[in-house]
Write an enzyme that holds these catalytic residues in place. Sequence first.
Site, PDB file in Angstrom:
ATOM      1  N   ASP A 181      -0.896 -47.009 -52.019  1.00 46.68           N
ATOM      2  CA  ASP A 181      -2.217 -47.427 -51.548  1.00 46.68           C
ATOM      3  C   ASP A 181      -2.384 -46.795 -50.171  1.00 46.68           C
ATOM      4  OD1 ASP A 181      -4.383 -48.665 -50.412  1.00 46.68           O
ATOM      5  OD2 ASP A 181      -3.759 -50.718 -50.899  1.00 46.68           O
ATOM      6  N   GLN A 202       7.124 -43.980 -80.360  1.00 44.18           N
ATOM      7  CA  GLN A 202       7.228 -43.457 -81.742  1.00 44.18           C
ATOM      8  C   GLN A 202       8.648 -42.966 -82.057  1.00 44.18           C
ATOM      9  OE1 GLN A 202       3.258 -44.446 -82.396  1.00 44.18           O
ATOM     10  NE2 GLN A 202       4.710 -43.791 -83.936  1.00 44.18           N
ATOM     11  N   ARG A 247      -4.471 -61.869 -51.551  1.00 41.41           N
ATOM     12  CA  ARG A 247      -3.492 -61.858 -50.454  1.00 41.41           C
ATOM     13  C   ARG A 247      -2.049 -61.848 -50.974  1.00 41.41           C
ATOM     14  NH1 ARG A 247      -6.317 -62.546 -45.655  1.00 41.41           N
ATOM     15  NH2 ARG A 247      -8.486 -63.074 -46.052  1.00 41.41           N
ATOM     16  N   LYS A 267       1.525 -56.412 -52.202  1.00 37.67           N
ATOM     17  CA  LYS A 267       2.341 -56.463 -53.419  1.00 37.67           C
ATOM     18  C   LYS A 267       2.581 -55.031 -53.883  1.00 37.67           C
ATOM     19  CE  LYS A 267       3.264 -60.813 -54.546  1.00 37.67           C
ATOM     20  NZ  LYS A 267       4.098 -61.206 -53.402  1.00 37.67           N
ATOM     21  N   TYR A 275       6.141 -58.568 -45.404  1.00 40.66           N
ATOM     22  CA  TYR A 275       5.228 -58.269 -46.508  1.00 40.66           C
ATOM     23  C   TYR A 275       4.122 -57.338 -46.046  1.00 40.66           C
ATOM     24  CZ  TYR A 275       6.850 -61.671 -49.929  1.00 40.66           C
ATOM     25  OH  TYR A 275       7.559 -62.354 -50.860  1.00 40.66           O
ATOM     26  N   ASP A 281       2.297 -53.375 -56.739  1.00 42.15           N
ATOM     27  CA  ASP A 281       1.391 -52.665 -57.641  1.00 42.15           C
ATOM     28  C   ASP A 281       2.169 -51.622 -58.446  1.00 42.15           C
ATOM     29  OD1 ASP A 281      -0.481 -54.284 -56.487  1.00 42.15           O
ATOM     30  OD2 ASP A 281      -1.188 -52.766 -55.092  1.00 42.15           O
ATOM     31  N   HIS A 337     -10.072 -53.808 -50.700  1.00 41.44           N
ATOM     32  CA  HIS A 337      -8.906 -53.428 -51.508  1.00 41.44           C
ATOM     33  C   HIS A 337      -9.265 -53.253 -52.988  1.00 41.44           C
ATOM     34  CE1 HIS A 337      -5.835 -54.124 -48.371  1.00 41.44           C
ATOM     35  NE2 HIS A 337      -6.570 -55.156 -47.996  1.00 41.44           N
ATOM     36  N   ASP A 357      -2.395 -53.135 -60.636  1.00 41.72           N
ATOM     37  CA  ASP A 357      -2.834 -53.414 -59.262  1.00 41.72           C
ATOM     38  C   ASP A 357      -2.900 -54.917 -59.055  1.00 41.72           C
ATOM     39  OD1 ASP A 357      -3.643 -52.788 -56.660  1.00 41.72           O
ATOM     40  OD2 ASP A 357      -5.770 -52.952 -57.188  1.00 41.72           O
ATOM     41  N   LYS A 358      -2.609 -55.327 -57.812  1.00 45.00           N
ATOM     42  CA  LYS A 358      -2.609 -56.728 -57.390  1.00 45.00           C
ATOM     43  C   LYS A 358      -1.520 -57.549 -58.087  1.00 45.00           C
ATOM     44  CE  LYS A 358      -6.309 -56.031 -54.809  1.00 45.00           C
ATOM     45  NZ  LYS A 358      -6.085 -54.580 -54.574  1.00 45.00           N
TER      46      LYS A 358
HETATM   47  C1  F6R Z   1      -3.699 -58.221 -52.338  1.00 50.34           C
HETATM   48  C2  F6R Z   1      -4.709 -57.506 -51.566  1.00 50.34           C
HETATM   49  C3  F6R Z   1      -5.860 -58.233 -51.027  1.00 50.34           C
HETATM   50  C4  F6R Z   1      -5.717 -58.470 -49.521  1.00 50.34           C
HETATM   51  C5  F6R Z   1      -6.893 -59.290 -48.963  1.00 50.34           C
HETATM   52  C6  F6R Z   1      -6.811 -59.468 -47.452  1.00 50.34           C
HETATM   53  O1  F6R Z   1      -2.636 -57.374 -52.705  1.00 50.34           O
HETATM   54  O2  F6R Z   1      -4.589 -56.318 -51.324  1.00 50.34           O
HETATM   55  O3  F6R Z   1      -6.082 -59.438 -51.712  1.00 50.34           O
HETATM   56  O4  F6R Z   1      -4.504 -59.141 -49.255  1.00 50.34           O
HETATM   57  O5  F6R Z   1      -8.103 -58.623 -49.233  1.00 50.34           O
HETATM   58  O6  F6R Z   1      -6.676 -58.216 -46.882  1.00 50.34           O
HETATM   59  P1  F6R Z   1      -6.618 -57.960 -45.309  1.00 50.34           P
HETATM   60  O7  F6R Z   1      -5.536 -58.836 -44.745  1.00 50.34           O
HETATM   61  O8  F6R Z   1      -6.315 -56.499 -45.230  1.00 50.34           O
HETATM   62  O9  F6R Z   1      -7.980 -58.318 -44.763  1.00 50.34           O
HETATM   63 MG    MG Z   2      -5.087 -52.024 -50.464  1.00 45.75          MG
HETATM   64 MG    MG Z   3      -3.130 -52.049 -54.759  1.00 44.03          MG
END
Ligand code: F6R
Ligand code: MG
Ligand code: MG
Length: 378
Positions: free
Chosen positions: A11, A241, A265, A231, A228, A233, A18, A131-132
């Site tokens: 990313d 096959q 988050r 995540k 952290y 991803d 995001h 993703d996520k």
């Molecule tokens: C989860 C993700 C989003 C961000 C959320 C807060 O992997 O990427 O849910 O954690 O949008 O983002 P920030 O802290 O960058 O504002």
């Molecule tokens: Mg991101």
């Molecule tokens: Mg991602």
Amino acid sequence: MKVTLSVIKADIGGYVGHSESHPDIIAKAAECLNKAKKDGLLIDCQATKCGDDLQLIMTHQKGTSSYDIHKLAWDTFVEGTKLAKKMKLYGAGQDMLKDSFAGNVKGMGPGLAEMEIEERISEPVLIFMADKTSAGAWNMPLYKMFADPFNTIGLVIAANMHNGFTFEVHDVKDHKKIRFNAPEEIYDMLVLIGAAARFAVKAVYHRDNGEIAAVSSTERLYESAGRYVGKDDPVCIVRSQGIFPAVGEVLEPFAAPILVQGWMRGSHMGPLMPVALIDSTPSRFDGPPRVICLGYQLCNGTLIGPRDMFADKSFDLARQQANEMADMMRRHGPFEPHRLPLEEMEYTTMPQVMEKLNGRFQSLDAPFKTKAPASHEQ
Ligand code: F6R
Ligand code: MG
Ligand code: MG
């Protein structure tokens, strides 16, 4: 012919927030990879995305963990980051945890899955990208594909799969690995891989000939960063096959959505929704988590494809169920099991809250020193 398939992702900036990758970033990455193809480093390449993750799909003959290939991926992410910064995309360079390339992208932020194979007469491969969510999301699907006869009938009725598969499992916290043979060791293995936040299936091998069947990314960004930073991803490559599960057996686990860690988050449980590439745009509460699958026929290392495997109508019901599961989980708001246990949350205010409350906790049998508010007085 020996061919290496490398999928390396990061990313490096989201659009909007995001929720997606910007087309200009994907185009920039394709430009970098195509140059390497022209120079002879790559046989073939494609740049794509899953949600806010840029995905580099490359074939070559340099083997796994190649300095040249990893450097190409790193430099491509650096170029993409420059553009993402110029465009003020969100979280530009988010997964680039180190300032300079140190020989291998592993541990530097990007995620990767690579396999070196002797290409068969026909070589169908399926590349899953999510993703996520985090690496453990592949545990149940890989178990179902390669060890569950209720998913993969080939394990029962195809002679070339009947002896089963070997699973390589990584302890992502203690940095150890172990192998299990399915079917006879599945009960022991499930004790571990059922705890998907700690144990991740890294690879699967055919037991008769040791051929690699699947490989996944098991990086945990918070382990690399010491804190952290998102995540993981994850990505996963599965051969299909013949001596491996059929395409339909490989895709079948995703027809019944399961709950995985990630979502808003990186601190929630949510359903893993199988979607077409165009729908890998997690927007509801930054989710729910998405998985896409691109299918290819390898032809002397050339990527014939992709076919967008989850675009198929037969996954409509899974998407509907995932949306219903998302509703059910959202109902819990900040409560577990929607919110992750304290130690798994990517964001936490626990230390600050405990610091503030320090001194107010008393033992259960002691009378409160402070007077209770009027409404609580007997
Ligand atoms: C989860 C993700 C989003 C961000 C959320 C807060 O992997 O990427 O849910 O954690 O949008 O983002 P920030 O802290 O960058 O504002
Ligand atoms: Mg991101
Ligand atoms: Mg991602």
